[in-house]
Motif scaffolding. Structure first.
Motif, short mmCIF file in Angstrom:
data_model
loop_
_atom_site.label_atom_id
_atom_site.label_comp_id
_atom_site.label_asym_id
_atom_site.label_seq_id
_atom_site.Cartn_x
_atom_site.Cartn_y
_atom_site.Cartn_z
N LYS A 53 0.82 -1.22 0.00
CA LYS A 53 0.00 0.00 0.00
C LYS A 53 0.85 1.26 0.00
N ASP A 54 2.16 1.12 0.17
CA ASP A 54 3.09 2.26 0.19
C ASP A 54 3.72 2.46 -1.20
N GLY A 55 2.85 2.58 -2.22
CA GLY A 55 3.34 2.83 -3.57
C GLY A 55 3.54 1.60 -4.42
N GLY A 56 3.04 0.45 -3.99
CA GLY A 56 3.19 -0.77 -4.76
C GLY A 56 2.23 -0.86 -5.92
N SER A 57 2.56 -1.71 -6.88
CA SER A 57 1.72 -1.96 -8.04
C SER A 57 1.58 -3.46 -8.24
N GLN A 65 4.65 -12.48 -20.77
CA GLN A 65 5.48 -11.30 -20.54
C GLN A 65 4.80 -10.34 -19.58
N ILE A 66 5.60 -9.72 -18.72
CA ILE A 66 5.08 -8.62 -17.92
C ILE A 66 4.87 -7.48 -18.91
N GLN A 67 3.60 -6.99 -19.01
CA GLN A 67 3.31 -5.98 -20.03
C GLN A 67 2.74 -4.69 -19.47
N VAL A 68 2.00 -4.77 -18.36
CA VAL A 68 1.38 -3.57 -17.78
C VAL A 68 1.39 -3.69 -16.26
N ILE A 95 -0.79 0.89 -16.99
CA ILE A 95 0.44 1.59 -17.35
C ILE A 95 1.34 0.60 -18.08
N LEU A 96 1.68 0.93 -19.32
CA LEU A 96 2.57 0.07 -20.10
C LEU A 96 3.95 0.04 -19.48
N ASP A 119 8.52 1.73 -16.68
CA ASP A 119 7.37 2.20 -17.42
C ASP A 119 7.80 2.67 -18.81
N LEU A 120 6.89 2.52 -19.76
CA LEU A 120 7.14 3.03 -21.10
C LEU A 120 6.72 4.48 -21.24
#
Length: 141
Positions: A53-57, A65-68, A95-96, A119-120
């Motif tokens: 919760k401290d800025g994680g995604s 593939q990890i894409q977004v 977010i790409l 990030d792209l």
């Protein structure tokens, strides 16, 4: 300290599949206490919840593939007819990220910030680019 999650996007072959699934979820939640929330429910509650919760995604693996990614807003304990679960509340929109090959695994895993793809710089609100992964493999992205 921030930590991320990595999760297979089961059943999705393209980014548009994930976007479509989340759009359907938003439509289904209209008029409920979940209205406007994009979320994913999982069996296990992360022990490192505060770090998430401290800025994680959550980083989505699509077609190997990890894409977004999607920033995590909250983690909520919910009870279903199958028992206690964790609802991961996410910011809407994808977010790409730089496509990164990731082999199969079950459930979710923690992902250290230094291991997360960059990030792209644009959102995945536009068209899905199936050739993006191939360009990345060639070192063109």
């Amino acid at each position: 300290m921030t930590i991320h999650l990595i999760k297979l996007c089961v059943g999705a072959d393209r980014i548009d599949d994930l976007k479509s699934w989340q759009h359907t979820l938003l439509q289904r939640n209209k008029g409920t206490r979940l209205q406007g929330l994009v979320h994913h429910t999982t069996r296990m509650f992360p022990k490192r919840a505060e770090e998430l919760k401290d800025g994680g995604s959550i980083y989505w693996v699509i077609a190997g593939q990890i894409q977004v990614r999607q920033p995590i807003v909250d983690l909520q304990e919910v009870t279903t007819n199958e028992g206690r679960k964790c609802r991961i509340v996410l910011e809407p929109g994808l977010i790409l990220v730089n496509p990164t090959v990731k082999g199969p695994f079950q459930g979710w895993r923690y992902l250290k910030p230094e291991d997360a793809p960059g990030d792209l710089g644009s959102s995945a609100e536009g068209d899905d680019l199936p050739i993006r992964a191939e360009l990345a493999e060639l070192g063109l992205l």
